[in-house]
Motif scaffolding. Structure first.
Motif, PDB file in Angstrom:
ATOM      1  N   ASN A 156      -1.939  -2.710   1.248  1.00 30.11           N
ATOM      2  CA  ASN A 156      -1.743  -1.875   2.434  1.00 30.11           C
ATOM      3  C   ASN A 156      -2.587  -1.582   3.356  1.00 30.11           C
ATOM      4  OD1 ASN A 156       0.984  -2.073   1.669  1.00 30.11           O
ATOM      5  ND2 ASN A 156       0.966  -0.208   0.564  1.00 30.11           N
ATOM      6  N   SER A 172       4.229  -3.715   7.749  1.00 33.66           N
ATOM      7  CA  SER A 172       4.882  -2.710   6.686  1.00 33.66           C
ATOM      8  C   SER A 172       6.393  -2.907   6.749  1.00 33.66           C
ATOM      9  CB  SER A 172       4.422  -1.371   7.361  1.00 33.66           C
ATOM     10  OG  SER A 172       4.993  -1.089   8.501  1.00 33.66           O
ATOM     11  N   GLU A 224       2.391  -2.043  -3.053  1.00 32.98           N
ATOM     12  CA  GLU A 224       2.221  -3.556  -2.773  1.00 32.98           C
ATOM     13  C   GLU A 224       3.088  -4.134  -3.719  1.00 32.98           C
ATOM     14  OE1 GLU A 224      -1.626  -1.757  -1.325  1.00 32.98           O
ATOM     15  OE2 GLU A 224      -0.273  -1.389  -2.996  1.00 32.98           O
ATOM     16  N   ARG A 273      -0.957  -5.477   4.641  1.00 32.11           N
ATOM     17  CA  ARG A 273       0.184  -5.127   5.291  1.00 32.11           C
ATOM     18  C   ARG A 273      -0.087  -4.084   6.137  1.00 32.11           C
ATOM     19  NH1 ARG A 273       3.701  -5.870  -0.062  1.00 32.11           N
ATOM     20  NH2 ARG A 273       4.274  -8.005   0.449  1.00 32.11           N
ATOM     21  N   ALA A 299       5.492   3.298   0.091  1.00 30.20           N
ATOM     22  CA  ALA A 299       5.511   2.108  -0.362  1.00 30.20           C
ATOM     23  C   ALA A 299       4.341   1.363  -1.032  1.00 30.20           C
ATOM     24  CB  ALA A 299       5.971   0.805   0.794  1.00 30.20           C
ATOM     25  N   GLU A 327       7.856  -5.453   6.001  1.00 28.98           N
ATOM     26  CA  GLU A 327       8.278  -6.173   4.757  1.00 28.98           C
ATOM     27  C   GLU A 327       8.903  -5.327   3.894  1.00 28.98           C
ATOM     28  OE1 GLU A 327       5.292  -9.010   3.392  1.00 28.98           O
ATOM     29  OE2 GLU A 327       4.242  -8.552   5.383  1.00 28.98           O
ATOM     30  N   TYR A 328       8.535  -4.208   3.905  1.00 27.11           N
ATOM     31  CA  TYR A 328       9.153  -3.272   2.736  1.00 27.11           C
ATOM     32  C   TYR A 328      10.299  -2.882   2.881  1.00 27.11           C
ATOM     33  CZ  TYR A 328       4.226  -2.746   0.893  1.00 27.11           C
ATOM     34  OH  TYR A 328       3.178  -2.967   0.379  1.00 27.11           O
ATOM     35  N   GLU A 344       5.942  -3.480  -4.996  1.00 26.79           N
ATOM     36  CA  GLU A 344       7.581  -3.516  -5.382  1.00 26.79           C
ATOM     37  C   GLU A 344       8.353  -4.310  -4.377  1.00 26.79           C
ATOM     38  OE1 GLU A 344       9.242   0.168  -2.866  1.00 26.79           O
ATOM     39  OE2 GLU A 344       6.939   0.621  -2.854  1.00 26.79           O
ATOM     40  N   ARG A 345       9.520  -4.367  -4.742  1.00 28.12           N
ATOM     41  CA  ARG A 345      10.530  -5.248  -4.219  1.00 28.12           C
ATOM     42  C   ARG A 345      10.464  -5.229  -2.707  1.00 28.12           C
ATOM     43  NH1 ARG A 345      17.072  -5.620  -5.235  1.00 28.12           N
ATOM     44  NH2 ARG A 345      17.443  -7.047  -3.832  1.00 28.12           N
ATOM     45  N   LEU A 346      10.450  -6.249  -1.962  1.00 32.32           N
ATOM     46  CA  LEU A 346      10.461  -6.401  -0.669  1.00 32.32           C
ATOM     47  C   LEU A 346      11.870  -6.283  -0.100  1.00 32.32           C
ATOM     48  CD1 LEU A 346       7.677  -8.912   0.576  1.00 32.32           C
ATOM     49  CD2 LEU A 346       7.495  -6.451   0.254  1.00 32.32           C
ATOM     50  N   LYS A 364      12.158   2.861   2.879  1.00 30.83           N
ATOM     51  CA  LYS A 364      11.727   3.201   1.556  1.00 30.83           C
ATOM     52  C   LYS A 364      11.698   4.956   1.758  1.00 30.83           C
ATOM     53  CE  LYS A 364      10.976  -0.906  -0.334  1.00 30.83           C
ATOM     54  NZ  LYS A 364      11.875  -1.540  -1.058  1.00 30.83           N
ATOM     55  N   GLY A 390       2.816   4.463   3.796  1.00 33.80           N
ATOM     56  CA  GLY A 390       2.181   3.410   2.757  1.00 33.80           C
ATOM     57  C   GLY A 390       1.378   4.182   1.689  1.00 33.80           C
TER      58      GLY A 390
END
Length: 309
Positions: A206, A93, A105, A141, A103, A95-96, A107-109, A99, A249
């Motif tokens: 996720n 998680s 899957e 994730r 979050a 990686e996000y 969306e921008r990391l 936020k 998530g």
């Protein structure tokens, strides 16, 4: 079942399954050894759970890259050559990054650590390989997985072991949050993904509950389950760099495409973990030795993820 373990692995998690598993030992960075082992086994599914950098004492960037990126690539290439049907890459998680919402899957990391950067790289590598080589690689994730066999230094086992003694461990802010998933739910999710023929190659899912739980709520559950008297010592430990007041998530895509949702809530999962420890005295002793030794030797807060390892 076949297990690929690192040379310095700890065997205490394997006692119950040792007789039913074939164990191989190799460093993931040894591409020839990994390739030979996977070619010998010829597995249908590979669950890549190895990681380095998720714990405070795993701070070496070179080792993170070697394990999380190069090791992932070596195992993935060996799996392609051996004709593996499904390759599950376990991501994080983190990686996000930070936020202010659940979050999703797509969306921008925005990775928030060197560890997160290497896990995001492994995810992208799996996606690229899946699409360019028509290989069934899927990434998951993981959020805060807890339950039996969790590393003793994590929040839930630390809280339980202290609770069984009628005390609270040192704690950070009660407002710190996580999205907790019981280990049985996480395993069920990965098995469902591996068994599903309709999941697009290169997908990311996720493994989360979609429920944000504060440390204050976790402590109150522990108090209720173990009848802990007294008051927790909030902010008696320094916050860690990754602590945040928003971390959750979205489980929507996983529910829609895989048909999976977490079914075990935090109170039930903690209760099952307590009962598991009570019926395994040798593991109760191991957790006790490690947690209370660590607590006396290192007063940093320890808080809230193992098949190739």
């Amino acid at each position: 079942m076949h297990l690929l373990l690192r040379p310095a692995h700890e065997p205490w998690r394997l006692t119950e399954i040792a007789d039913s598993a074939q164990i191989f030992v190799a460093d993931l960075q040894n591409e020839d050894a990994v390739s030979r082992i996977v070619a010998t086994v010829k597995p249908e599914w590979v669950f890549h759970l190895a990681a380095y950098g998720a714990y405070p004492n795993q701070a070496g960037i070179r080792q993170m890259v070697a394990t999380n990126v190069l090791g992932s690539a070596a195992l993935l290439e060996a799996s392609i050559r051996a004709g593996v049907q499904t390759f599950i890459q376990t991501g994080s998680s983190s990686e996000y990054g930070y936020k202010d919402h659940a979050a999703v899957e797509e969306e921008r990391l925005e990775p928030n650590s060197h560890y997160a950067i290497t896990k995001a790289t492994a995810t992208h590598y799996c996606q690229f390989t899946a699409k360019t080589r028509d290989f069934n690689a899927v990434s998951v994730r993981l959020y805060s997985i807890y339950g039996p066999y969790e590393s003793p230094g994590r929040l839930i086992p630390t809280l339980i072991m202290h609770g069984l003694r009628g005390i609270f461990p040192p704690l950070v802010s009660p407002r710190i949050v996580r999205d907790f998933v019981y280990v049985d739910d996480a395993v069920s999710a990965m098995l469902q993904i591996a068994a599903s023929p309709s999941i697009p190659r290169g997908s990311v899912y996720n493994i989360c509950s979609g429920i944000q739980t504060s440390l204050e709520e976790v402590v109150e559950i522990a108090r209720k389950l173990m009848n802990i008297p007294g008051q927790p010592g909030w902010s008696s430990m320094e916050a860690r760099s990754w602590d945040t007041e928003h971390w959750v998530g979205s489980p929507v895509r996983t529910a829609r495409e895989v048909g999976w949702r977490a079914t075990i809530d935090l109170e039930a999962g903690m209760q099952q973990t307590v009962e598991w420890l009570k019926v395994h005295p040798e593991l109760l002793r191991l957790y006790s030795e490690r947690i209370f030794h660590d607590a006396s030797a290192d007063r940093r807060q320890i808080g809230p993820r193992f098949m190739a390892r």
